[in-house]
Design a protein around this motif. Structure first.
Motif, PDB file in Angstrom:
ATOM      1  N   SER A  49      -0.359   3.632  -3.864  1.00 48.30           N
ATOM      2  CA  SER A  49       0.759   3.954  -2.977  1.00 48.30           C
ATOM      3  C   SER A  49       0.337   4.185  -1.532  1.00 48.30           C
ATOM      4  CB  SER A  49       1.499   5.183  -3.528  1.00 48.30           C
ATOM      5  OG  SER A  49       1.985   4.930  -4.820  1.00 48.30           O
ATOM      6  N   VAL A  50      -0.545   3.308  -1.052  1.00 43.04           N
ATOM      7  CA  VAL A  50      -0.987   3.339   0.342  1.00 43.04           C
ATOM      8  C   VAL A  50      -0.886   1.923   0.894  1.00 43.04           C
ATOM      9  CG1 VAL A  50      -2.534   5.318   0.032  1.00 43.04           C
ATOM     10  CG2 VAL A  50      -3.402   3.004  -0.344  1.00 43.04           C
ATOM     11  N   PRO A  51      -0.858   1.746   2.205  1.00 39.16           N
ATOM     12  CA  PRO A  51      -0.760   0.394   2.778  1.00 39.16           C
ATOM     13  C   PRO A  51      -1.912  -0.494   2.330  1.00 39.16           C
ATOM     14  CG  PRO A  51      -0.343   2.049   4.460  1.00 39.16           C
ATOM     15  CD  PRO A  51      -0.826   2.790   3.252  1.00 39.16           C
ATOM     16  N   PRO A  52      -1.677  -1.778   2.176  1.00 37.55           N
ATOM     17  CA  PRO A  52      -2.732  -2.710   1.740  1.00 37.55           C
ATOM     18  C   PRO A  52      -3.876  -2.781   2.758  1.00 37.55           C
ATOM     19  CG  PRO A  52      -0.568  -3.727   1.545  1.00 37.55           C
ATOM     20  CD  PRO A  52      -0.376  -2.459   2.306  1.00 37.55           C
ATOM     21  N   ILE A  53      -5.094  -2.708   2.248  1.00 37.16           N
ATOM     22  CA  ILE A  53      -6.280  -2.817   3.109  1.00 37.16           C
ATOM     23  C   ILE A  53      -7.300  -3.794   2.526  1.00 37.16           C
ATOM     24  CG2 ILE A  53      -6.071  -0.514   4.115  1.00 37.16           C
ATOM     25  CD1 ILE A  53      -8.211   0.402   2.057  1.00 37.16           C
ATOM     26  N   SER A  54      -7.087  -4.291   1.320  1.00 40.06           N
ATOM     27  CA  SER A  54      -8.076  -5.147   0.669  1.00 40.06           C
ATOM     28  C   SER A  54      -8.172  -6.487   1.386  1.00 40.06           C
ATOM     29  CB  SER A  54      -7.726  -5.353  -0.808  1.00 40.06           C
ATOM     30  OG  SER A  54      -6.404  -5.803  -0.961  1.00 40.06           O
ATOM     31  N   LYS A 106       1.357  -4.181  -4.942  1.00 34.95           N
ATOM     32  CA  LYS A 106       0.290  -3.616  -5.783  1.00 34.95           C
ATOM     33  C   LYS A 106       0.829  -3.267  -7.163  1.00 34.95           C
ATOM     34  CE  LYS A 106      -2.191  -1.457  -1.932  1.00 34.95           C
ATOM     35  NZ  LYS A 106      -2.826  -0.219  -1.464  1.00 34.95           N
ATOM     36  N   TYR A 107       2.036  -2.736  -7.207  1.00 40.65           N
ATOM     37  CA  TYR A 107       2.634  -2.404  -8.500  1.00 40.65           C
ATOM     38  C   TYR A 107       2.850  -3.663  -9.330  1.00 40.65           C
ATOM     39  CZ  TYR A 107       3.763   1.925  -5.965  1.00 40.65           C
ATOM     40  OH  TYR A 107       3.708   3.082  -5.215  1.00 40.65           O
ATOM     41  N   LEU A 149      -8.937  -3.776  -9.280  1.00 38.39           N
ATOM     42  CA  LEU A 149      -7.913  -4.798  -9.136  1.00 38.39           C
ATOM     43  C   LEU A 149      -6.508  -4.214  -9.241  1.00 38.39           C
ATOM     44  CD1 LEU A 149      -9.549  -7.610 -11.297  1.00 38.39           C
ATOM     45  CD2 LEU A 149      -9.295  -7.603  -8.805  1.00 38.39           C
ATOM     46  N   SER A 150      -6.356  -3.144 -10.010  1.00 35.89           N
ATOM     47  CA  SER A 150      -5.042  -2.544 -10.220  1.00 35.89           C
ATOM     48  C   SER A 150      -4.493  -1.874  -8.976  1.00 35.89           C
ATOM     49  CB  SER A 150      -5.099  -1.520 -11.370  1.00 35.89           C
ATOM     50  OG  SER A 150      -5.418  -2.144 -12.591  1.00 35.89           O
ATOM     51  N   VAL A 151      -5.347  -1.555  -8.022  1.00 36.97           N
ATOM     52  CA  VAL A 151      -4.892  -0.873  -6.809  1.00 36.97           C
ATOM     53  C   VAL A 151      -4.965  -1.798  -5.595  1.00 36.97           C
ATOM     54  CG1 VAL A 151      -5.568   1.372  -7.717  1.00 36.97           C
ATOM     55  CG2 VAL A 151      -7.189   0.112  -6.303  1.00 36.97           C
ATOM     56  N   THR A 152      -5.101  -3.110  -5.837  1.00 34.95           N
ATOM     57  CA  THR A 152      -5.161  -4.077  -4.750  1.00 34.95           C
ATOM     58  C   THR A 152      -4.157  -5.197  -4.985  1.00 34.95           C
ATOM     59  OG1 THR A 152      -6.942  -5.262  -5.890  1.00 34.95           O
ATOM     60  CG2 THR A 152      -7.601  -3.663  -4.234  1.00 34.95           C
ATOM     61  N   VAL A 153      -3.842  -5.916  -3.922  1.00 29.00           N
ATOM     62  CA  VAL A 153      -2.918  -7.052  -4.025  1.00 29.00           C
ATOM     63  C   VAL A 153      -3.736  -8.324  -4.148  1.00 29.00           C
ATOM     64  CG1 VAL A 153      -0.874  -8.144  -3.061  1.00 29.00           C
ATOM     65  CG2 VAL A 153      -1.377  -5.765  -2.508  1.00 29.00           C
ATOM     66  N   TYR A 154      -4.304  -8.537  -5.336  1.00 27.26           N
ATOM     67  CA  TYR A 154      -5.014  -9.768  -5.635  1.00 27.26           C
ATOM     68  C   TYR A 154      -4.195 -10.535  -6.677  1.00 27.26           C
ATOM     69  CZ  TYR A 154      -9.296  -8.551  -3.078  1.00 27.26           C
ATOM     70  OH  TYR A 154     -10.205  -8.259  -2.093  1.00 27.26           O
ATOM     71  N   ILE A 447     -10.271   5.735  -1.124  1.00 25.57           N
ATOM     72  CA  ILE A 447      -8.917   5.376  -0.710  1.00 25.57           C
ATOM     73  C   ILE A 447      -8.192   6.547  -0.039  1.00 25.57           C
ATOM     74  CG2 ILE A 447      -6.651   4.638  -1.581  1.00 25.57           C
ATOM     75  CD1 ILE A 447      -8.113   2.974  -3.678  1.00 25.57           C
ATOM     76  N   GLN A 448      -8.469   7.776  -0.478  1.00 26.21           N
ATOM     77  CA  GLN A 448      -7.860   8.977   0.099  1.00 26.21           C
ATOM     78  C   GLN A 448      -6.330   8.859   0.185  1.00 26.21           C
ATOM     79  OE1 GLN A 448      -9.801   9.999   3.810  1.00 26.21           O
ATOM     80  NE2 GLN A 448     -11.827   9.543   2.984  1.00 26.21           N
ATOM     81  N   PRO A 449      -5.664   8.671  -0.941  1.00 27.29           N
ATOM     82  CA  PRO A 449      -4.212   8.426  -0.900  1.00 27.29           C
ATOM     83  C   PRO A 449      -3.396   9.610  -0.413  1.00 27.29           C
ATOM     84  CG  PRO A 449      -4.947   8.759  -3.155  1.00 27.29           C
ATOM     85  CD  PRO A 449      -6.184   8.684  -2.314  1.00 27.29           C
ATOM     86  N   PHE A 450      -3.877  10.827  -0.636  1.00 29.23           N
ATOM     87  CA  PHE A 450      -3.077  11.995  -0.294  1.00 29.23           C
ATOM     88  C   PHE A 450      -2.939  12.183   1.216  1.00 29.23           C
ATOM     89  CE2 PHE A 450      -4.853  13.020  -4.546  1.00 29.23           C
ATOM     90  CZ  PHE A 450      -3.654  12.992  -5.250  1.00 29.23           C
ATOM     91  N   ASP A 451      -3.897  11.675   1.992  1.00 28.16           N
ATOM     92  CA  ASP A 451      -3.759  11.740   3.445  1.00 28.16           C
ATOM     93  C   ASP A 451      -2.529  10.974   3.898  1.00 28.16           C
ATOM     94  OD1 ASP A 451      -6.048  13.209   3.517  1.00 28.16           O
ATOM     95  OD2 ASP A 451      -7.290  11.697   4.503  1.00 28.16           O
ATOM     96  N   TYR A 452      -2.295   9.825   3.284  1.00 28.01           N
ATOM     97  CA  TYR A 452      -1.129   9.023   3.649  1.00 28.01           C
ATOM     98  C   TYR A 452       0.143   9.541   2.989  1.00 28.01           C
ATOM     99  CZ  TYR A 452       2.039   5.056   4.001  1.00 28.01           C
ATOM    100  OH  TYR A 452       3.132   4.270   4.240  1.00 28.01           O
ATOM    101  N   LEU A 453       0.066   9.862   1.696  1.00 25.49           N
ATOM    102  CA  LEU A 453       1.259  10.295   0.971  1.00 25.49           C
ATOM    103  C   LEU A 453       1.806  11.614   1.491  1.00 25.49           C
ATOM    104  CD1 LEU A 453       0.163   9.350  -2.661  1.00 25.49           C
ATOM    105  CD2 LEU A 453       1.817   8.153  -1.219  1.00 25.49           C
ATOM    106  N   SER A 454       0.931  12.471   2.006  1.00 26.57           N
ATOM    107  CA  SER A 454       1.368  13.774   2.538  1.00 26.57           C
ATOM    108  C   SER A 454       1.893  13.667   3.963  1.00 26.57           C
ATOM    109  CB  SER A 454       0.201  14.764   2.498  1.00 26.57           C
ATOM    110  OG  SER A 454      -0.833  14.361   3.385  1.00 26.57           O
ATOM    111  N   GLY A 455       1.722  12.508   4.590  1.00 21.28           N
ATOM    112  CA  GLY A 455       2.151  12.341   5.975  1.00 21.28           C
ATOM    113  C   GLY A 455       1.123  12.785   6.993  1.00 21.28           C
ATOM    114  N   LYS A 456      -0.064  13.119   6.545  1.00 21.98           N
ATOM    115  CA  LYS A 456      -1.117  13.554   7.464  1.00 21.98           C
ATOM    116  C   LYS A 456      -1.496  12.446   8.439  1.00 21.98           C
ATOM    117  CE  LYS A 456      -5.841  15.422   7.423  1.00 21.98           C
ATOM    118  NZ  LYS A 456      -6.982  15.850   6.548  1.00 21.98           N
TER     119      LYS A 456
END
Length: 581
Positions: A49-54, A106-107, A149-154, A447-456
């Motif tokens: 649940s973060v923007p694609p970076i792969s 990604k989903y 692979l499950s957390v990337t858009v491949y 990936i540090q998803p909580f930085d993005y999901l929390s709005g930090k």
């Protein structure tokens, strides 16, 4: 006799209590497995649940569908050779991109991991029971490369699922005395795999050989050896079944072949282009085709990675122990050593009717995995992602191995032998799971998803952590006119976040007639009406140092005369191109 008669009810009672105890343990173990799978899926969703970076997502898996949306349909993009790859899964990403929710892609990719896990569970559940089915599901979903692979858009999870489905229906076809509907399903799944990634061609070859051989072998098993005519007829029918399978797969794959045939006169472009287009008949395209020394796996490992012949030969084993993410030398991915070790136990002979009935399946899974991995070994660069269709068979063989271990220990005459077998299986599954979960923890660190999901951090700041060109792209999106034609040069072809019409110059660093000229370099820069360039200056400088002084001067003169710096950050520049007056 009287005493023995009195002893029997007590003995039977103890046995019944023991069986009840084992059943209760199995129920608890089942629910533990369900809970672990549920938690694993929650973790994957958080990481996704973060923007694609792969890398490949920003190069083509998202970039090309986005370009198609902006254009209003599929169109030829000659500056990008990867735009000619098959795109079954990439087209599925059009829907989340249409709603400006690229995280949803990604989903979509992760769903194919779940579908493969479901297929593994369905296959294992009937012969071995639901616990072993859930063990297979857990092992597959937590393999490090599957997590990655499950957390990337491949598209690799789609290839894995379609390959697994093709193999599954092949087994159903074989076991059902060759019911044609299963062969059709097998061919459709293979065709979908072909339309997902060109590695599906390996699947096509393997399954065609399996079908032809399996039919002739099974039918000839009931024919007297001296009946040569009958055996030859069955062998011929086997070839016809194999041909029917290939025809079905190619029909499903045909839209992509037709597209490339029209655009490039090669149905599987850019593969085997010299076969479909002789050098004399090839019309020079905007992207030059440069002849070079053949670079197979052994050449690459010797000259690029400085490895010996034996090190290259043992790559199929090394991959299970030495894999590292984002490191091509160590196969750009990570596996679990248990996937190599546990399948070996599936070949131990035990007195178990369930496992004896699956002996032919075991052999098929093993041969499939070995052949697929060997095919990948002889490609130019061995990546764990490329051998990923071999993972479901290896997972199934691992579960067979666990079942064999449990059966072997349960045959001992010692008391509670069955409990010992179950305990060893639980211990091995736990160790394998802990190994996988440790990789999952590292993914949270990276990936540090909580930085993005929390709005930090906001979207652009988050992407900028991983992609040094992102600040320049953000600036370009702000200041460039809507009709700008942007050339992305030396930024790894990552064009997804550019909100203008983009193209590449894949041949920019190629020599023409053995050298470089200002006219040729300017022609390459100005193709497709280029108005602006996003340019990784530092990466270019590292490369240009390898040239002769006069060649370096040629490049520098072009950039000095014909470009103007509008913005610079992290060694990446936004340039305005000044065309020759």
């Amino acid at each position: 006799m009287h005493n023995k008669d009195h002893d029997l009810p007590g003995l039977n009672s103890n046995i019944s209590l023991y069986k009840i105890f084992i059943l209760k343990l199995e129920v608890k173990f089942f629910y533990i497995l369900c809970f672990l799978i549920f938690i694993q899926n929650i973790f994957i969703l958080l990481l996704s649940s973060v923007p694609p970076i792969s890398r490949d997502a920003l190069i083509h898996h998202l970039a090309l569908p986005k370009m198609y949306l902006l254009h209003g349909g599929i169109y030829e993009i000659p500056s990008m050779h990867f735009s000619y790859f098959p795109m079954n899964l990439d087209l599925l990403y059009l829907l989340p991109l249409y709603f400006k929710f690229d995280i949803g892609a990604k989903y979509v990719h992760f769903v194919f991991a779940l579908l493969t896990a479901g297929l593994i569970y369905r296959y294992l559940k009937d012969p071995l029971g639901r616990i072993y089915g859930m063990i297979g599901t857990l092992l597959f979903l937590t393999i490090p490369i599957i997590v990655k692979l499950s957390v990337t858009v491949y598209v690799d999870l789609g290839l894995i699922f379609f390959s697994c489905a093709s193999l599954y229906f092949f087994l159903k076809w074989h076991d059902s005395q060759f019911q044609i509907r299963y062969l059709i399903y097998c061919g459709i799944a293979c065709g979908l795999a072909l339309g997902t990634k060109y590695n599906g061609l390996i699947l096509l070859l393997i399954m065609a050989a399996f079908i032809s051989f399996a039919y002739s072998r099974k039918m000839n098993g009931s024919v007297v050896k001296s009946t040569t005519l009958g055996r030859n007829i069955h062998s011929l029918k086997g070839l016809l079944w194999g041909g029917a399978f290939v025809s079905i797969a190619l029909i499903i794959f045909s839209p992509w072949m037709a597209r490339n045939l029209i655009w490039k006169n090669n149905p599987i472009y850019p593969l085997y282009n010299n076969v479909f287009n002789s050098p004399a008949s090839v019309v020079q395209s905007s992207v030059q085709q440069v002849e070079s020394e053949p670079q197979n796996a052994f050449w690459m490992r010797r000259h690029v990675y400085n490895e010996s012949f034996m090190q290259t030969v043992f790559i199929p084993i090394r991959a299970f122990f030495q894999g590292q993410d984002d490191n091509p030398k160590y196969f750009d991915g990570k596996l679990n050593p248990f996937l190599l070790l546990l399948p070996l136990f599936s070949f131990i002979r035990v007195r178990d009717k369930q496992l004896a009935a699956l002996q032919s399946h075991r052999n098929i899974f093993a041969v499939f995995a070995i052949i697929f991995i060997l095919f990948v070994l002889f490609q130019a660069d061995f990546r764990i992602r490329y051998m990923a269709p071999a993972l479901p068979p290896l997972v199934v063989l691992s579960v067979f191995g666990l079942k064999n271990i449990a059966a072997l220990l349960s045959q001992r005459k010692a008391a509670f032998a069955g409990l010992l077998g179950q305990g060893v299986v639980f211990m091995l599954v736990t160790v394998a799971f802990v190994y996988n979960i440790n990789y999952l923890r590292h993914q949270f660190d990276y990936i540090q998803p909580f930085d993005y999901l929390s709005g930090k951090v906001d979207r652009n700041t988050y992407v900028s952590r991983y992609r040094l060109e992102q600040p320049v792209i953000v600036e370009a999106n702000k200041i460039l006119p809507k009709d700008a034609q942007v050339l992305c040069l030396s930024i790894g072809d990552r064009t997804y976040y550019v909100e203008r019409s983009v193209h590449l110059a894949e041949d920019f660093y190629d020599r023409k007639d053995g050298g470089y000229t200002e006219d040729d370099l300017l022609r390459k820069l100005s193709r497709y009406g280029t108005t602006h360039i996003i340019f990784h200056r530092d990466g270019y400088r590292n490369w240009v140092k390898t040239l002769k002084n006069e060649e370096m001067s040629t490049f520098e003169n072009v950039f000095r005369k014909y470009t103007k710096v509008l913005y610079e950050k992290n060694g990446v520049q936004l340039l305005e191109l000044r065309h020759r007056g």
